[in-house]
Each structure stands twice: as structure tokens, then as C-alpha cells.
Scaffold this motif. Structure first.
Motif, PDB file in Angstrom:
ATOM      1  N   ASN A 145       0.848  -1.196   0.000  1.00  0.00           N
ATOM      2  CA  ASN A 145       0.000   0.000   0.000  1.00  0.00           C
ATOM      3  C   ASN A 145       0.880   1.241   0.000  1.00  0.00           C
ATOM      4  O   ASN A 145       2.094   1.165   0.167  1.00  0.00           O
ATOM      5  CB  ASN A 145      -0.984  -0.003   1.173  1.00  0.00           C
ATOM      6  CG  ASN A 145      -0.305   0.101   2.525  1.00  0.00           C
ATOM      7  OD1 ASN A 145       0.346   1.096   2.830  1.00  0.00           O
ATOM      8  ND2 ASN A 145      -0.440  -0.941   3.355  1.00  0.00           N
ATOM      9  N   ALA A 146       0.245   2.393  -0.196  1.00  0.00           N
ATOM     10  CA  ALA A 146       0.987   3.653  -0.310  1.00  0.00           C
ATOM     11  C   ALA A 146       1.125   4.376   1.017  1.00  0.00           C
ATOM     12  O   ALA A 146       1.399   5.574   1.051  1.00  0.00           O
ATOM     13  CB  ALA A 146       0.318   4.564  -1.330  1.00  0.00           C
ATOM     14  N   SER A 150      -3.864   5.020   3.634  1.00  0.00           N
ATOM     15  CA  SER A 150      -4.026   5.389   2.227  1.00  0.00           C
ATOM     16  C   SER A 150      -5.198   4.617   1.616  1.00  0.00           C
ATOM     17  O   SER A 150      -5.646   3.591   2.158  1.00  0.00           O
ATOM     18  CB  SER A 150      -2.749   5.062   1.455  1.00  0.00           C
ATOM     19  OG  SER A 150      -2.528   3.660   1.433  1.00  0.00           O
ATOM     20  N   GLN A 152      -5.147   2.667  -0.842  1.00  0.00           N
ATOM     21  CA  GLN A 152      -4.684   1.312  -1.105  1.00  0.00           C
ATOM     22  C   GLN A 152      -4.775   0.444   0.150  1.00  0.00           C
ATOM     23  O   GLN A 152      -5.149  -0.728   0.085  1.00  0.00           O
ATOM     24  CB  GLN A 152      -3.234   1.339  -1.613  1.00  0.00           C
ATOM     25  CG  GLN A 152      -3.046   2.007  -2.956  1.00  0.00           C
ATOM     26  CD  GLN A 152      -2.796   3.514  -2.841  1.00  0.00           C
ATOM     27  OE1 GLN A 152      -3.048   4.126  -1.796  1.00  0.00           O
ATOM     28  NE2 GLN A 152      -2.293   4.116  -3.906  1.00  0.00           N
ATOM     29  N   ALA A 175       2.596   5.267  -4.021  1.00  0.00           N
ATOM     30  CA  ALA A 175       2.147   4.142  -4.833  1.00  0.00           C
ATOM     31  C   ALA A 175       3.242   3.597  -5.747  1.00  0.00           C
ATOM     32  O   ALA A 175       3.306   2.388  -5.997  1.00  0.00           O
ATOM     33  CB  ALA A 175       0.936   4.561  -5.667  1.00  0.00           C
ATOM     34  N   ILE A 179       4.051  -0.372  -6.396  1.00  0.00           N
ATOM     35  CA  ILE A 179       3.851  -1.043  -7.679  1.00  0.00           C
ATOM     36  C   ILE A 179       5.130  -1.744  -8.119  1.00  0.00           C
ATOM     37  O   ILE A 179       5.101  -2.885  -8.603  1.00  0.00           O
ATOM     38  CB  ILE A 179       3.402  -0.022  -8.741  1.00  0.00           C
ATOM     39  CG1 ILE A 179       2.010   0.512  -8.397  1.00  0.00           C
ATOM     40  CG2 ILE A 179       3.397  -0.656 -10.134  1.00  0.00           C
ATOM     41  CD1 ILE A 179       1.581   1.695  -9.248  1.00  0.00           C
ATOM     42  N   LEU A 190      -1.514  -5.874  -4.669  1.00  0.00           N
ATOM     43  CA  LEU A 190      -1.718  -4.447  -4.427  1.00  0.00           C
ATOM     44  C   LEU A 190      -3.131  -4.095  -4.852  1.00  0.00           C
ATOM     45  O   LEU A 190      -3.644  -4.613  -5.851  1.00  0.00           O
ATOM     46  CB  LEU A 190      -0.718  -3.623  -5.255  1.00  0.00           C
ATOM     47  CG  LEU A 190      -0.950  -2.099  -5.363  1.00  0.00           C
ATOM     48  CD1 LEU A 190      -0.660  -1.420  -4.037  1.00  0.00           C
ATOM     49  CD2 LEU A 190      -0.088  -1.505  -6.475  1.00  0.00           C
ATOM     50  N   ASP A 192      -4.999  -0.804  -6.040  1.00  0.00           N
ATOM     51  CA  ASP A 192      -4.662   0.570  -6.402  1.00  0.00           C
ATOM     52  C   ASP A 192      -5.662   1.129  -7.410  1.00  0.00           C
ATOM     53  O   ASP A 192      -6.453   0.399  -8.013  1.00  0.00           O
ATOM     54  CB  ASP A 192      -3.246   0.631  -6.973  1.00  0.00           C
ATOM     55  CG  ASP A 192      -2.598   2.007  -6.822  1.00  0.00           C
ATOM     56  OD1 ASP A 192      -3.267   2.933  -6.339  1.00  0.00           O
ATOM     57  OD2 ASP A 192      -1.415   2.147  -7.178  1.00  0.00           O
ATOM     58  N   ASN A 193      -5.582   2.453  -7.582  1.00  0.00           N
ATOM     59  CA  ASN A 193      -6.411   3.164  -8.542  1.00  0.00           C
ATOM     60  C   ASN A 193      -6.261   2.542  -9.931  1.00  0.00           C
ATOM     61  O   ASN A 193      -5.152   2.324 -10.410  1.00  0.00           O
ATOM     62  CB  ASN A 193      -5.961   4.629  -8.537  1.00  0.00           C
ATOM     63  CG  ASN A 193      -6.763   5.503  -9.475  1.00  0.00           C
ATOM     64  OD1 ASN A 193      -7.676   5.051 -10.152  1.00  0.00           O
ATOM     65  ND2 ASN A 193      -6.401   6.767  -9.527  1.00  0.00           N
ATOM     66  N   THR A 196      -3.869   4.211 -12.294  1.00  0.00           N
ATOM     67  CA  THR A 196      -2.441   4.100 -11.985  1.00  0.00           C
ATOM     68  C   THR A 196      -1.838   2.805 -12.533  1.00  0.00           C
ATOM     69  O   THR A 196      -0.677   2.790 -12.967  1.00  0.00           O
ATOM     70  CB  THR A 196      -2.219   4.163 -10.461  1.00  0.00           C
ATOM     71  OG1 THR A 196      -2.793   5.375  -9.960  1.00  0.00           O
ATOM     72  CG2 THR A 196      -0.748   4.134 -10.113  1.00  0.00           C
TER      73      THR A 196
END
Length: 311
Positions: A145-146, A150, A152, A175, A179, A190, A192-193, A196
Motif C-alpha cells: 500500500n501507499a 491510504s 490502497q 504508490a 507497484i 496491491l 490501487d487506482n 495508476t
């Protein structure tokens, strides 16, 4: 005549000078990109400059607090999302403002799904295999995670809670390094958006297992939701809302709402958001207010349930 002048609405005269749009993060990020798109379009419609001001720090608190304490006249606005407007009060012991009281919601601008991914070396058969492995080897699934609290981290927590599994949340300073470690195989997964990680998914470097919203993401239409795969209770997105300081005249808020809704219907705006894996939302002032109220009611319990601690 005097009575007529006094009776003029604030919106009829608004705006008479430049409008400041505060972004509570550094330039170049997702929030900043949306703000600059919105500012350019809004300036044309208001016939006044709309100046984006980045005031980063403390997970969005510094910039958001500055807007909360600004004059409630429509000349200082905030574009912010999940953290500053909903989650932060549950993450931080000392908050200088309470979102539910400090702001007048104007309009929900956009939303974006998150997606759970694994490295290309992992099984391509999907979420089921990841769950079988996680349940067969408790405590051995590492999810990057970030950083603590976050999006994430929250997404991974919601996934673990719904699946009834234990995961190790591995925090990174942003992030990008998270990644990188998933791509290299140092960490298994992960959340994530979509915007991204979409290019890595399309190139085959990452496997997309599930998206975090109730409906499939337009940017990844072939990737099923968690709910489609039997994990209930996960409906999580990155959303952005335009707000003003509490007490801003209602007719000014209504004017801004109408202008932004018109902007969000413009084909180039829809396409730009889509290119960044976001979807234009819009809606009435009442809908924005109801949405923000629901988010503020929901997050204290969710933060506790997924084991996030106050900082």
C-alpha cells in the motif's frame, strides 16, 4: 429601489473577482489534474479567473483546513476527496475541522474504482486462487500500500475483512514503489487506482483480479467486481467533491453546482476523465450533501473494522 438592490441574490453578482480553487495535495497528482481541468472550464463559464492553489501536507488536512477557515463567500473553494472529507477524522487524533460541519458540499465531480492486482508471475486464474492460497497459508499474503490509511491500505483492509483472511499490509512511501515491488514479485498483491495500474494490466505485467466498486469499471470492463465473485460489502471508490466553506450563500452554491454539472457533460471533459480511468458524476447539491453525510457516518466504523489505528 433600495429594496430591490438589497434583494439582489448573491449569485446574480457572483463572481466579481477571481476564484481560488484549493487542492490539498502537491501539483501533478490525480486531484490536481482534475482541479486544473475543472478550473479552466469554470473560468470560461464564470468569466473570471479560477486559480488553482496547491496547499499540501498532513494527508490533505492543511489545505482543507485553510478553506474551512476562509470567508464563506464563494471565492475560496476546495476540491478534495475521501481522505480530507471523510476518512481523516477517524485516522487522526487531532483534527482542526470536522468535514460534516466545516463545508458546504457543491457537487460530486468524479469517482474512480480501485483494482486488486497481482504480479505477472502469480496465477492468472483469478481471485479464487488467491483466496485459496491465503486461507491455506494464513498470514502469508503480503499486500502493498501507499502508506498507513491510504486508499490502497483501506481497499486491502476491506478485501481482507470481506474474505475473512489475514493479510500483511506492507506500507510504502507512495504508490510508485509499491507497484515496483509487486511487479518484481517482492510483494504478492496491491489494491490501487485503476488509472495508476491500467497500463501494467494491459501490457500483461500485472493481473487484475477484482474491482472495488459495485459496478464494473468502464476502464476495465472485463474485470469482475469483488461482489460478483462472492465477497459482499465492498463498494469503495476514490471520489472527488467540490466544496465551499460552511455558510456560503445557497444561491452561490447552486450557481456553482449548475456550472460544474454543465462542464461534466462536455464530451472532452468526459473523455479526459475516462482517459484517467475516472467517471464524471455530477448531481444536485442535495445529492452531494447526502453522499458526504453517508460517508462521514460510515467511515468511523469501517476504520475500526479493518484495524486502522488513529495517528
Amino acid at each position: 429601489m433600495t429594496f430591490a438592490m438589497v434583494g439582489l441574490s448573491a449569485a446574480a453578482q457572483y463572481p466579481e473577482r477571481p476564484v481560488r480553487l484549493v487542492v490539498p495535495y502537491a501539483p501533478g497528482g490525480g486531484t490536481d489534474n482534475i482541479a486544473r481541468l475543472l478550473a479552466a472550464k469554470l473560468a470560461a463559464r464564470l468569466a473570471q479567473p479560477v486559480i488553482v492553489e496547491n496547499r499540501a501536507g498532513a494527508n490533505g488536512i492543511i489545505g482543507s483546513d485553510a478553506v474551512a477557515k476562509s470567508p464563506a463567500d464563494g471565492y475560496t473553494l476546495l476540491l478534495a476527496g475521501l481522505g480530507p472529507l471523510a476518512v481523516n477524522p477517524s485516522l487522526f487524533q487531532k483534527m482542526p475541522y470536522q468535514p460534516s460541519k466545516a463545508f458546504a458540499p457543491v457537487v460530486k465531480v468524479s469517482s474512480a474504482a480501485l483494482v486488486l492486482v497481482t504480479g505477472a508471475g502469480a496465477s492468472k486464474e483469478g481471485l479464487k486462487d488467491l483466496l485459496v492460497s491465503a486461507k491455506g497459508k494464513p498470514g502469508q499474503l503480503n499486500i502493498a500500500n501507499a502508506g498507513e490509511g491510504s486508499p490502497q491500505h483501506i481497499c486491502a483492509g476491506l478485501f481482507a475483512r470481506s474474505a475473512g483472511i489475514t493479510v500483511n499490509n506492507i506500507p510504502y512511501k507512495g504508490a510508485a514503489p509499491a507497484i515496483t515491488d509487486v511487479l518484481s514479485g517482492n510483494v504478492q498483491a496491491l489494491c490501487d487506482n485503476v488509472g495508476t495500474v491500467r497500463s501494467f494490466i494491459q501490457s500483461g505485467k500485472l493481473n487484475a483480479l477484482a474491482v472495488s466498486t459495485r459496478q464494473r469499471a468502464q476502464a476495465l470492463p472485463d474485470v469482475p467486481t469483488f461482489e460478483e465473485q462472492g465477497l459482499a460489502g465492498i463498494d469503495f471508490s476514490l471520489w472527488f467533491m467540490l466544496v465551499a466553506p460552511a455558510g456560503t450563500p445557497a444561491d452561490v452554491v447552486t450557481r456553482l453546482n449548475a456550472e460544474v454539472n454543465a462542464i461534466l457533460k462536455q464530451p472532452d471533459v468526459i473523455q479526459t476523465l475516462h482517459d484517467n480511468a475516472s467517471e464524471a458524476t455530477g448531481g444536485s447539491v442535495a445529492e452531494a450533501s447526502d453522499f458526504l453525510a453517508r460517508e462521514n457516518r460510515a467511515w468511523p466504523e469501517l476504520v475500526r473494522a479493518i484495524g486502522l489505528s488513529k495517528q
